[in-house]
Design a protein around this motif. Structure first.
Motif, PDB file in Angstrom:
ATOM      1  N   LYS A  84       0.881  -1.169   0.121  1.00  0.00           N
ATOM      2  CA  LYS A  84       0.090  -0.161  -0.077  1.00  0.00           C
ATOM      3  C   LYS A  84       0.806   1.443   0.072  1.00  0.00           C
ATOM      4  O   LYS A  84       0.663   2.109  -0.850  1.00  0.00           O
ATOM      5  N   TYR A  85       1.802   1.098   0.930  1.00  0.00           N
ATOM      6  CA  TYR A  85       2.654   2.622   1.256  1.00  0.00           C
ATOM      7  C   TYR A  85       3.512   2.636  -0.076  1.00  0.00           C
ATOM      8  O   TYR A  85       4.259   3.873  -0.324  1.00  0.00           O
ATOM      9  N   GLN A  86       3.987   1.571  -0.757  1.00  0.00           N
ATOM     10  CA  GLN A  86       4.741   1.621  -2.193  1.00  0.00           C
ATOM     11  C   GLN A  86       3.753   2.005  -3.163  1.00  0.00           C
ATOM     12  O   GLN A  86       4.302   2.292  -4.252  1.00  0.00           O
ATOM     13  N   ASP A  87       2.443   2.256  -3.003  1.00  0.00           N
ATOM     14  CA  ASP A  87       1.331   2.728  -3.987  1.00  0.00           C
ATOM     15  C   ASP A  87       1.542   1.645  -5.323  1.00  0.00           C
ATOM     16  O   ASP A  87       1.464   2.151  -6.297  1.00  0.00           O
ATOM     17  N   LYS A  88       1.537   0.410  -4.803  1.00  0.00           N
ATOM     18  CA  LYS A  88       1.367  -0.498  -6.060  1.00  0.00           C
ATOM     19  C   LYS A  88       0.386  -1.247  -6.186  1.00  0.00           C
ATOM     20  O   LYS A  88      -0.267  -2.008  -7.105  1.00  0.00           O
ATOM     21  N   ALA A  89      -0.875  -0.884  -5.490  1.00  0.00           N
ATOM     22  CA  ALA A  89      -2.487  -1.205  -5.480  1.00  0.00           C
ATOM     23  C   ALA A  89      -3.314  -0.406  -5.058  1.00  0.00           C
ATOM     24  O   ALA A  89      -3.053   0.229  -4.114  1.00  0.00           O
ATOM     25  N   ASP A  90      -4.329  -0.433  -5.543  1.00  0.00           N
ATOM     26  CA  ASP A  90      -5.530   0.402  -5.262  1.00  0.00           C
ATOM     27  C   ASP A  90      -6.527  -0.510  -4.398  1.00  0.00           C
ATOM     28  O   ASP A  90      -7.256  -0.028  -3.409  1.00  0.00           O
ATOM     29  N   ILE A  91      -6.861  -1.386  -4.728  1.00  0.00           N
ATOM     30  CA  ILE A  91      -7.764  -2.415  -4.033  1.00  0.00           C
ATOM     31  C   ILE A  91      -7.107  -3.807  -3.450  1.00  0.00           C
ATOM     32  O   ILE A  91      -6.110  -4.311  -4.363  1.00  0.00           O
ATOM     33  N   PHE A  92      -7.347  -4.214  -2.114  1.00  0.00           N
ATOM     34  CA  PHE A  92      -6.893  -5.374  -1.725  1.00  0.00           C
ATOM     35  C   PHE A  92      -7.971  -6.346  -1.365  1.00  0.00           C
ATOM     36  O   PHE A  92      -9.099  -6.101  -0.609  1.00  0.00           O
ATOM     37  N   PHE A  93      -7.714  -7.422  -1.745  1.00  0.00           N
ATOM     38  CA  PHE A  93      -8.472  -8.594  -1.674  1.00  0.00           C
ATOM     39  C   PHE A  93      -7.953  -9.522  -0.322  1.00  0.00           C
ATOM     40  O   PHE A  93      -6.689 -10.020  -0.577  1.00  0.00           O
ATOM     41  N   ILE A  94      -8.342  -9.490   0.824  1.00  0.00           N
ATOM     42  CA  ILE A  94      -7.607 -10.005   1.935  1.00  0.00           C
ATOM     43  C   ILE A  94      -8.621 -11.456   2.091  1.00  0.00           C
ATOM     44  O   ILE A  94      -9.845 -11.381   2.478  1.00  0.00           O
ATOM     45  N   VAL A  95      -8.187 -12.407   1.753  1.00  0.00           N
ATOM     46  CA  VAL A  95      -8.674 -13.737   1.611  1.00  0.00           C
ATOM     47  C   VAL A  95      -8.266 -14.397   3.026  1.00  0.00           C
ATOM     48  O   VAL A  95      -7.368 -15.164   3.163  1.00  0.00           O
ATOM     49  N   SER A  96      -9.434 -14.729   3.974  1.00  0.00           N
ATOM     50  CA  SER A  96      -8.978 -15.150   5.072  1.00  0.00           C
ATOM     51  C   SER A  96     -10.429 -14.844   6.203  1.00  0.00           C
ATOM     52  O   SER A  96     -11.264 -14.001   5.800  1.00  0.00           O
ATOM     53  N   SER A  97     -10.543 -15.830   6.752  1.00  0.00           N
ATOM     54  CA  SER A  97     -11.786 -15.781   7.870  1.00  0.00           C
ATOM     55  C   SER A  97     -11.187 -15.329   9.342  1.00  0.00           C
ATOM     56  O   SER A  97     -11.972 -14.990  10.378  1.00  0.00           O
ATOM     57  N   ASP A  98      -9.934 -15.147   9.475  1.00  0.00           N
ATOM     58  CA  ASP A  98      -9.281 -14.893  10.621  1.00  0.00           C
ATOM     59  C   ASP A  98      -9.509 -13.417  10.996  1.00  0.00           C
ATOM     60  O   ASP A  98      -9.082 -12.412  10.353  1.00  0.00           O
ATOM     61  N   SER A  99     -10.181 -13.312  12.311  1.00  0.00           N
ATOM     62  CA  SER A  99     -10.380 -11.978  12.749  1.00  0.00           C
ATOM     63  C   SER A  99      -9.104 -11.176  13.055  1.00  0.00           C
ATOM     64  O   SER A  99      -9.032  -9.671  13.214  1.00  0.00           O
ATOM     65  N   ASP A 100      -8.049 -11.826  13.138  1.00  0.00           N
ATOM     66  CA  ASP A 100      -6.706 -10.831  13.310  1.00  0.00           C
ATOM     67  C   ASP A 100      -6.209  -9.848  12.408  1.00  0.00           C
ATOM     68  O   ASP A 100      -5.329  -9.047  12.560  1.00  0.00           O
TER      69      ASP A 100
END
Length: 293
Positions: A84-100
């Motif tokens: 994110k902070y290297q500005d390489k993507a605009d949308i992030f798909f976080i695939v997990s059921s882990d609330s962490d």
């Protein structure tokens, strides 16, 4: 210009059978530019590794260095923030059921990113869901019955385009350029010339879709002549006096009878959902359907 999408998968928390659906879902949002899966690679099923290879999802191997701790989760979170902070993507798909991953989703949104979470409905917490811009469930990606395998590449493409229009358009109509973007995002080797057409307009016309121009913008439209009443009547006739039958056989029969049959035309994502709405009792374990008593 397409949004840039980063796919970050908690592989030890995700089954390989969902990957096809996730990649298809991403194609609606933008171009997949970064794809990684995290976990102890030695503990993952061979099928998982093959599926990742098919879609060029980069493995990020991480040993669990302490009992009860998941260092892969930490590595995935750190890498995501770095992307994110290297500005390489605009949308992030976080695939997990882990609330962490809740703090990660919050931080990404604070930084201006769109966060799409995907996990199991029964496992994911309200906090993680709320932290994401959108949240989707694995359960609704699943195919309840095996669809008829289409061997003709033209018919397969026609069905794909039909579904794209129904899922992303308005009034069964979608901007032609948007259709092209989704097709390329979904199939990196998509090219109208593979199907004997010089451009997308001539290809969709060849496949039976109508096009129109509104204020210099070209749209492609899917026309559906099949009514819900026809569908109801056919189901009654198929089940006959026994008033019960196999869902798969019923679906296959309807596909042959009605060339343009698609449950999405009637507002449903799955055939079983349509049957339930029409008042039938569906057993998802035995793939059977019968009239409710």
């Amino acid at each position: 210009m397409d949004n840039r999408v980063a796919l970050m998968i908690d592989a030890e928390n995700v089954g390989y059978k969902y990957i096809d659906h996730i990649i298809k879902e991403i194609s609606k949002y933008g171009k997949l530019v970064i794809a990684r899966f995290y976990g102890d690679i030695n503990r993952l099923a061979d099928e998982w590794k093959k599926k990742a290879l098919d879609y060029a999802i980069k493995p990020m191997h991480q040993f669990n260095v302490a009992s009860g701790k998941n260092s892969a989760d930490m590595e995935m979170a750190l890498d995501t923030i770095e992307i994110k902070y290297q500005d390489k993507a605009d949308i992030f798909f976080i695939v997990s059921s882990d609330s962490d991953f809740t703090p990660l989703a919050i931080r990404l949104k604070e930084a201006g990113a769109i966060v799409i979470g995907i996990g199991e409905e029964k496992k994911v917490t309200n906090a993680f869901k709320s932290a994401c811009s959108e949240f989707k469930y694995f359960e609704y990606f699943e195919d309840e019955i095996e669809e008829v395998k289409v061997t003709n590449k033209y018919e397969s493409l026609r069905i794909t385009i039909e579904n794209i229009i129904l899922e992303n358009g308005t009034d069964n109509k979608l901007q032609l350029s948007r259709l092209g973007d989704i097709l390329v995002n979904q199939f990196s080797d998509f090219d109208p010339r593979k199907y004997g057409s010089s451009n997308l307009t001539s290809l969709v016309t060849k496949l039976g879709f109508n096009t129109s121009t509104e204020n210099t913008t070209t749209f492609v439209k899917y026309e559906n002549s099949l009514t819900l009443e026809q569908v109801k009547k056919y189901i009654v006739e198929f089940l006959g006096n026994s008033k019960k039958g196999n869902i798969g056989k019923l679906k296959n029969s309807m596909d042959k009878e009605f060339e343009n049959f698609n449950v999405k035309n009637f507002g449903f994502s799955k055939f079983s959902a349509l049957l339930k709405n029409l008042g039938y009792e569906v057993n998802e374990q035995t793939f059977s359907v019968k009239v409710k008593k």
